[in-house]
Write an enzyme that holds these catalytic residues in place. Structure first.
Site, mmCIF file in Angstrom:
data_model
loop_
_atom_site.group_PDB
_atom_site.id
_atom_site.type_symbol
_atom_site.label_atom_id
_atom_site.label_comp_id
_atom_site.label_asym_id
_atom_site.label_seq_id
_atom_site.Cartn_x
_atom_site.Cartn_y
_atom_site.Cartn_z
ATOM 1 N N HIS A 97 -21.684 13.153 14.921
ATOM 2 C CA HIS A 97 -21.931 11.722 15.019
ATOM 3 C C HIS A 97 -23.007 11.384 16.058
ATOM 4 O O HIS A 97 -22.678 11.146 17.219
ATOM 5 C CB HIS A 97 -20.638 11.004 15.439
ATOM 6 C CG HIS A 97 -19.617 10.904 14.360
ATOM 7 N ND1 HIS A 97 -19.598 9.883 13.437
ATOM 8 C CD2 HIS A 97 -18.565 11.698 14.052
ATOM 9 C CE1 HIS A 97 -18.578 10.043 12.610
ATOM 10 N NE2 HIS A 97 -17.932 11.145 12.960
ATOM 11 N N CYS B 139 -21.123 12.270 8.783
ATOM 12 C CA CYS B 139 -19.688 12.560 8.616
ATOM 13 C C CYS B 139 -19.257 12.221 7.189
ATOM 14 O O CYS B 139 -19.655 12.891 6.251
ATOM 15 C CB CYS B 139 -18.875 11.809 9.667
ATOM 16 S SG CYS B 139 -17.190 12.438 9.849
ATOM 17 N N GLU C 278 -24.473 8.618 16.423
ATOM 18 C CA GLU C 278 -24.296 7.244 16.917
ATOM 19 C C GLU C 278 -23.261 7.170 18.040
ATOM 20 O O GLU C 278 -23.147 6.157 18.703
ATOM 21 C CB GLU C 278 -23.927 6.312 15.748
ATOM 22 C CG GLU C 278 -22.466 6.302 15.319
ATOM 23 C CD GLU C 278 -22.040 7.514 14.492
ATOM 24 O OE1 GLU C 278 -22.788 8.505 14.420
ATOM 25 O OE2 GLU C 278 -20.925 7.469 13.923
#
Lengths: 237, 757
Positions: free
Chosen positions: A203, A86, A205
């Site tokens: 993302h 990002c 994560e």
């Protein structure tokens, strides 16, 4: 594998990346403050999401001048693995580690939602546990994720299989409705020429634990771990 | 605006500052002289409605404020504090930013978010999620679309950059809010018990620091602006609106938490309304000490600022820190690390007075205790009178019932109401997932679930208020606001713990407004006692009036609940699996006819018939308590696959939402109702204390067994099926629609008016 998570003052996904590395995958992980300059103990540097220095000017435009980014560039040039997520992708583009730029979303609005990615190149340290054409379900959260590059650059990226991920429909087909931000060639993530730097807007994560509604992001971390294990077995340390 | 000679202070100037003649007399008596211009400024903001609660505090004190989980009582600190076990506590609070948002929606909403987060981290708690509650006029009005768009962008841009997920909220549209939108923002933070910071000054001789941003002229008299009605002239108040800087707030958060954990802070308070004035006076009064401030040391961003301007500035992203003795260098180093100002501007004194020096002169010398709520600030009991509108509004000509063939179209029409339709356009502009704590976010469960990493627990949080009910029946409306918030938390698998509230009303000097305020608060208190959820604090916003009149009385409830075992008990709204049994859980003595005889206050009546009338829907607190108790027990017995309460739009909308929020699932429903009943009320009536839940077929008997001894009733009303919603009444099909057809309406209603997200 030793993981370092860069912390700019406006990073806000730094703890999320650290949490996944440390608590989900049990890797050695540490935060790297933006005023630090030592990265030599690390195998992987994560440039996390957020708003590095507020990003009022242009996402990542100030971060490229920070002391740590000079070190990250050197680390990458020496073959170290760098994952920009990002805002991290935006910073890597601004720093020249990756070509192109991330413009404001075509909608001119911030967009946070789950999207689908099609794996374009499964032959990288970040994607080796995936299959080409495989579809991942993964969240995005950005206002400036609209990938732009010159036609020449796009041709070069395509010719060298440097597009890692494209936004796609759930069945893997590409169409305008599945492109959440207007990115050219529906690009969601690219690698550098050497293949050791990946920048991606989505993302991973945020989807590495089943409690969060999806685990497709875990494949990227597993790929990195497999890559590190392979290098170790091949005698690289 | 270069510094000139300050104006001469007299009663006329005091009145201009929003003080009354009596208040001005009290000030001159207390001081024994005419106040200075700076002192007048200090008194006017401290005794504004916004800071002093002078017209509301007597009523607020009737709310239940005791509970075994409460670590800090209402009004004692910047926010309430609730023990959640494992050595952790939750700080949470909701606050309004209505007036700023009415004239400058983007910055007004953004600074509302920033301000409420500061209230939380000034206590040492790290914000883990944000919520909001928004009210606007009709979307058909371009000005309303401008306000709506600006507010959503403002909330998004501030929260997204600050890095705290916006996980839940509500948005309503009604012409009552045309000239005066409501923007209420809530923050929830987690802190270790024992590491809570206090907004108290202590230790005579300790240094007082201003930290964070430099001080500018923005926001001067914001608190006063919030304490008057909006008018044609309000546009000129635009300079009263502060400008937000989420990046600096992020730095301030990290530096503050670092300073607190390094134990270099003796006391700390954020600067919100009335800036340096409020923080210095409140910290001093609470500590029973005084403070001497040297304004020449305050970092300013504009030249030639007067003492008056520095004391009243509402520049954002600032804190007042009372440094622990001998820790000055450490404190300064921590803020320097985050590139923030930390400048000693004063000292704690023992005489209880706030003394302000500027350019070699003492410009203010006031007794701190005389200025603050609970001290010398005025407290008023306003006159209350039942509004005449209630007589006409509660009785109305009931429209003809729907014919069976009209019901499906009526449902479609209702799903297109912006009050019912998907709020995806809104929440996709918010980062709902940052911090990877959001387990169920907007559109996934009745309350948001935010996990506590390193434990099995999760917070269940929700904001709620059906203001139409409060308008039509203030007492029952107040009860329902609390009950529905708690019911939402229960449906998500949480036990309700405590509430914060944001009371948005009109001008309290109007007896009718004050009557509705007292009644609504009375109803809230009754519900809080019945449900065991004390009030931890909140905010009162009066003067929500435009030239067209007052807004609906809107007591927004922010409910905090706790899920003990997230993996086992976290519960989504939507249908989960084909073949699951659909149950309707209601009070024991209830049958469909209870709902099927009343339409008062419903979205159906308002949207489909254009009528805002009737009484608020049926609700008895004993019934409500039983239903919530039963639902939580079923969830804790792991018998529940999904749960969604029946609220706006009634049973039909509840079922449609369970389908539309799912992954392509619908249901086949059969309702058996004895005559006489109204079809429209059966489908769209909003009688409270009802929950639709689903369970696996094999668990049906266990469901009934689990409910033995609780005065509730669970009826099987159907089965989860693929892709269609079919509802039969007494054997005849009344609604038969594909998910696809309903999606088209539900998903597009707001987006179509606002442009694609």
């Amino acid at each position: 594998m030793n993981v370092g998570v860069i912390v700019f003052p406006g990073s806000n996904c730094d703890h999320d990346a650290y949490h996944v590395a440390r608590h989900v995958f049990g890797l050695r992980a540490r935060f790297v403050w933006h005023k630090e300059t030592a990265l030599s103990d690390l195998d992987l540097v994560i440039v996390p999401g957020g708003f590095s220095y507020g990003d009022y000017l242009r996402a990542g435009a100030v971060a490229r001048f920070s002391p740590i980014m000079e070190r990250v560039v050197a680390f990458a040039e020496a073959g170290g693995l760098v994952l920009g997520i990002c805002n991290g992708f935006q910073v890597l583009c601004e720093s020249g580690l990756l070509p192109g730029a991330l413009l404001r979303n075509a909608s001119l609005r911030f967009a946070c939602k789950w999207v689908h990615l099609r794996v374009e190149n499964a032959d990288t340290p970040f994607t080796n546990q995936l299959q080409p054409g495989q579809v991942l379900r993964i969240p995005i959260a950005h206002g400036e994720g609209n990938y732009f590059a010159s036609e020449e650059t796009l041709d070069m990226l395509e010719a060298n299989r440097r597009v890692a991920f494209r936004y796609a429909a759930a069945d893997g087909t590409l169409n305008a409705a599945s492109n959440p931000n207007g990115s050219l060639h529906a690009i969601a993530g690219i690698i550098n020429a050497q293949g050791n730097v990946l920048g991606m807007m989505p993302h991973p994560e945020r989807c590495a634990e089943s409690i969060l509604g999806g685990t497709d992001g875990a494949h990227i971390f597993r790929s990195l771990m497999a890559h590190a294990a392979h290098r170790l077995a091949a005698g690289h340390i | 605006m270069p510094a000139t000679q300050p104006p001469v202070v007299d009663e006329a100037l005091a009145l201009e500052h929003g003080l009354t003649s009596e208040e001005y007399d009290r000030i001159t008596q207390q001081l024994g002289r005419t106040p200075t211009y700076t002192e007048l400024g200090i008194y006017s903001v401290m005794w504004s409605e916004h800071c002093s609660y002078k017209n509301s505090i007597a009523v607020l004190k009737t709310l239940p404020r005791e509970g075994r989980a409460l670590l800090v009582g209402a009004g004692e600190e910047n926010a309430g504090l609730v023990d959640i076990g494992d050595g952790l506590a939750v700080a949470f609070k909701i606050e309004s930013h209505n007036h700023p948002s009415a004239v400058e929606p983007y910055q007004g909403a953004a600074t509302g978010v920033g301000g409420i987060h500061r209230d939380i981290f000034t206590m040492g708690a790290r914000p883990v999620c944000a919520l909001n509650s928004l009210r606007f006029g009709s979307l058909a009005n371009p000005r309303v679309r401008y306000l709506f768009d600006g507010v959503v962008r403002g909330i998004g841009d501030y929260g997204n950059s600050f890095g705290v997920p916006t996980v839940a909220g509500e948005v309503y549209f009604d012409p009552a809010y045309e000239g005066n939108p409501l923007v209420n923002a809530m923050s929830v933070g987690v802190v270790k018990v024992g590491c809570v910071a206090s907004a108290t000054a202590k230790g005579v001789g300790n240094r007082v620091y201003i930290v964070g941003s430099a001080t500018g002229r923005d926001g001067i008299h914001g608190a006063t602006f919030a304490s008057e009605e909006l008018s044609e002239e309000s546009e000129a108040r635009r300079p009263s609106v502060q400008v937000g800087d989420p990046f600096t707030e992020k730095l301030l958060l990290e530096a503050t938490l670092e300073a607190l954990s390094a134990e270099v802070v003796a006391g700390i308070q954020d600067m919100g309304a009335a800036g340096l004035t409020c923080s210095s006076c409140e910290m001093s009064a609470k500590g029973g000490v005084g403070m001497t401030l040297y304004l020449d040391k305050v970092p300013v961003r504009e030249a030639e600022m007067s003492a008056y301007e520095i004391m009243l500035s509402e520049s954002q992203e600032r804190m007042l820190v009372n440094c622990a003795p001998g820790c000055e260098k450490d404190l300064e180093a921590i803020f320097a690390k985050w590139d923030l100002h930390a400048v000693a501007i004063g000292i704690v004194t023992g005489d209880g007075r706030v003394k302000v020096h500027h350019k070699g002169a003492m410009v203010a010398d006031v007794p701190a205790a005389h200025l603050v709520l609970g001290g010398g600030a005025p407290v008023y009991q306003r006159e209350a009178q039942r509004p005449a509108y209630l007589d006409t509004a509660q009785t109305f000509a009931v429209p003809a019932d729907l014919a069976p063939y009209e019901v499906a179209a009526a449902l479609e029409h209702l799903l297109a109401s912006p009050n019912i339709a998907s709020k995806r356009w809104v929440f996709e502009q918010y980062d709902t997932m940052v911090r990877t704590g959001t387990v169920l976010g907007p559109g996934q469960s009745d309350a948001a679930l935010v996990r506590i990493k390193g434990s099995r627990k999760a917070l269940a949080v929700k904001t709620d208020c059906n203001a139409r009910y409060v308008y039509l029946d203030p007492r029952r409306g107040g009860q329902i606001a609390v009950a529905e918030a708690a019911r939402n938390v229960v449906c998500a698998g949480g036990a309700p713990l405590a509430i914060t509230n944001c009371l948005n009303f009109g001008n309290p000097y109007k007896p009718e407004v004050f009557w509705t305020f007292k009644e609504a608060v009375g109803g809230m208190g009754e519900a809080c006692r019945a449900l065991g959820t004390p009030v931890t604090g909140g905010n009162v916003s009066f003067y929500n009036e435009s030239p067209d009149g007052a807004v609906f009385p809107t007591p927004t409830i922010g409910m905090l609940g706790l899920v003990d075992d997230l993996e086992a008990h976290g519960t989504a709204s939507a249908f989960q699996d084909e073949g699951d049994v659909v149950f309707l859980l209601t009070p024991e003595a209830w049958d469909h006819r209870v709902a099927a005889r009343e339409l008062g206050g419903t979205e159906f009546l308002a949207h489909n018939h254009g009528i805002t009338a009737g009484r608020a829907p049926h609700m008895e607190l004993t019934e409500e308590t039983a239903v919530q108790h039963a639902m939580l027990r079923l969830i804790r017995f792991s018998l529940v696959r999904s749960a969604h309460d029946v609220s706006d739009g009634g049973l039909a909308v509840c079922l449609a939402e369970k389908a539309l929020l799912s992954d392509g699932l619908g249901a086949a429903i059969a309702l058996d109702v004895a005559d006489p009943f109204r079809l429209d009320a059966l489908f769209f009536g909003e009688a409270q204390s009802r929950i639709v839940f689903t369970a696996q077929e094999v668990d049906s008997d266990a469901v009934y067994r689990a409910l033995q001894g609780i005065r509730v009733r669970a009826q099987k009303i159907g089965t989860v099926a693929a892709g269609r919603l079919q509802i039969k009444v007494n054997g005849s099909t009344v609604i038969e629609r594909s998910n696809q057809a309903l999606h088209h309406i539900y998903d597009q209603a707001i987006t179509r008016q606002m442009g694609s997200a």
